[in-house]
Design an enzyme around this catalytic site. Structure first.
Site, PDB file in Angstrom:
ATOM      1  N   ASN A  96      38.548  49.760  57.079  1.00 13.63           N
ATOM      2  CA  ASN A  96      39.014  48.772  56.110  1.00 13.63           C
ATOM      3  C   ASN A  96      40.494  49.029  55.848  1.00 13.63           C
ATOM      4  OD1 ASN A  96      39.705  47.359  53.772  1.00 13.63           O
ATOM      5  ND2 ASN A  96      37.740  47.712  52.767  1.00 13.63           N
ATOM      6  N   CYS A  99      42.823  42.905  49.369  1.00 11.00           N
ATOM      7  CA  CYS A  99      42.330  42.560  50.702  1.00 11.00           C
ATOM      8  C   CYS A  99      42.502  41.084  51.046  1.00 11.00           C
ATOM      9  CB  CYS A  99      40.860  42.958  50.823  1.00 11.00           C
ATOM     10  SG  CYS A  99      40.534  44.660  50.319  1.00 11.00           S
ATOM     11  N   HIS A 109      38.059  39.299  56.156  1.00 11.98           N
ATOM     12  CA  HIS A 109      38.554  40.646  55.870  1.00 11.98           C
ATOM     13  C   HIS A 109      37.543  41.660  56.393  1.00 11.98           C
ATOM     14  CE1 HIS A 109      39.509  44.324  53.889  1.00 11.98           C
ATOM     15  NE2 HIS A 109      38.576  44.194  52.957  1.00 11.98           N
TER      16      HIS A 109
END
Length: 330
Positions: free
Chosen positions: A282, A115, A252
Site C-alpha cells: 500500500n 490514498c 487504490h
C-alpha cells in the site's frame, strides 16, 4: 459527461531500490508469508533509504517521465503533489520540485487526501485547465510511508511501502481525457485512519500520539467495500456508459482482498483490474500511478481505452475518475 479540455500526455513512476519481503517481516514481528499473502495479497514492498525523502522520489519519477516520453516541463504552470509524508510541513513538496527543475513560472501546492490524493490531483488539474486558468499541470502522488510505520505493530507494518508516480496533464481543445468524476468525504470516519498532529483528539476521541500511522482496518474495509461500488455506478451513469464499455478498473491498492470484494460487488472481473499491491504494498497516493505503470509495462493498458481510477482512504475521502486513456503508446 464532463466537458473536459484536459488530456493526460505522459506518465512516470519510481520506487526505491530496497525490497522488504514477507520473509524479512517474519524476522521483525510475529507473522508469516502465508498469513500476509492470505490477508493482503502482498509479497514485497519498496523502502526509501534513510536519507531519501518524498521529494527525491518525486524528482526521480518526473525525470523518468521526461526521458521516456521526451516531454518538456519548463512551461508547466502548476505543480500539484499529493502526499501524506512531505519532507517538511512547509515549504511544500511541490515547491521543492519547482526548485530542482528550475521551472520559471509555475504555481505549486501540496494536496492532503491520503490514498485518494492522486485522483484528487488529477481532478484539480482537469478543473484548472478546463476552466482556462492553466494549460499544463504536473500531478504527482508520492509517499515514504515507511518513515511513519511502526515496525513493531504487525497489523500495520506488513501493509505499507514507498513510491511515486506523476502524470502530465495538458490543455487540448478537442480531446479531453476526463469523462466523469465522483468526489466525496465521510469525515465521521476520520478516526479510523490517521496520524496524530498538533491535536491529539479527533471528534472527542483520544488519538495514539506515537508519530505512526494508526488504522482500524476492519472499519476502513467495510466503508470502502460499501462505498466504492456505488461510486463506480455513479461514474458510469454520468458518462452514459455500461460496465461492458470499461476496459480497466484501477482502484487504490490498499489490500488485494479488499479489491476482490469491491470487484465482486461491482461485477467487475478481477482480470480487468490493474493493481500495484503484490510487489509494492500500500503506497497510498502513489498506488494508482504505480498500477497504471504496471499496465503500461506489460502492454495491457493502451491508448484510447476507458479506465476508472478510484482512490479512497484517510479522511475518509474518496475520488473516482472515468478517463479515456490518452497517454501515447510507446
Amino acid at each position: 459527461m464532463l466537458n473536459s479540455k484536459a488530456k493526460l500526455t505522459a506518465l512516470g513512476t519510481y520506487v526505491p531500490e530496497r525490497i522488504l519481503t514477507n520473509a524479512d517481516l517474519e524476522k521483525l514481528v510475529d507473522t508469516s508469508d502465508e498469513w500476509i499473502v492470505q490477508r493482503t495479497g502482498m509479497r514485497e514492498r519498496r523502502i526509501a533509504a534513510e536519507d531519501q525523502y518524498v521529494s527525491d522520489l518525486c524528482i526521480q519519477a518526473i525525470t523518468r517521465m521526461i526521458n521516456l516520453y521526451n516531454v518538456n516541463i519548463n512551461d508547466v504552470d502548476m505543480i500539484i503533489v499529493a502526499t501524506s509524508t512531505p519532507d517538511y510541513y512547509f515549504p511544500s513538496t511541490a515547491s521543492r520540485i519547482q526548485a530542482h527543475f528550475n521551472i520559471p513560472d509555475t504555481g505549486s501546492m501540496d494536496v492532503s487526501a491520503a490514498c485518494a490524493g492522486f485522483a484528487y490531483g488529477l481532478h484539480l488539474a482537469n478543473g484548472l485547465i478546463t476552466g482556462g486558468l492553466h494549460r499544463k499541470v504536473l500531478v504527482v502522488g508520492a509517499e515514504t510511508l515507511s518513515k511513519i510505520t511502526d515496525y513493531t505493530d504487525r497489523t500495520t507494518c506488513v501493509l505499507f511501502g514507498d513510491g511515486a508516480g506523476v502524470a502530465l496533464v495538458e490543455y487540448d481543445e478537442d480531446e479531453g481525457s476526463f469523462l466523469a468524476a465522483d468526489i466525496g468525504t465521510y469525515g465521521q470516519g476520520g478516526a479510523h485512519l490517521y496520524r496524530a498532529g498538533l491535536s491529539n483528539y479527533l471528534d472527542g476521541e483520544k488519538l495514539q500520539d506515537h508519530g505512526f500511522i494508526a488504522q482500524n482496518g476492519r472499519e476502513v474495509y467495510k466503508w470502502a467495500v460499501r462505498s466504492v461500488p456505488t461510486g463506480i455506478e455513479r461514474l458510469l451513469n454520468q458518462a452514459d456508459m455500461k460496465k461492458e464499455d470499461l476496459d480497466w478498473f484501477v482502484p487504490h491498492s490498499a489490500n488485494l482482498r479488499m479489491i476482490e470484494s469491491i470487484c465482486e460487488r461491482s461485477i467487475i472481473p478481477l482480470e480487468e483490474t490493474l493493481t500495484s499491491v503484490e510487489f509494492y504494498g500500500n503506497t497510498s497516493a502513489a498506488s494508482i500511478p504505480l498500477a497504471l505503470q504496471c499496465g503500461l509495462d506489460d502492454g495491457r493498458l493502451r491508448h484510447g481505452q476507458h479506465v476508472i481510477l478510484y482512490g479512497f482512504g484517510g479522511g475518509l475521502t474518496y475520488a473516482g475518475l472515468l478517463l479515456k486513456w490518452s497517454v501515447p503508446d510507446l
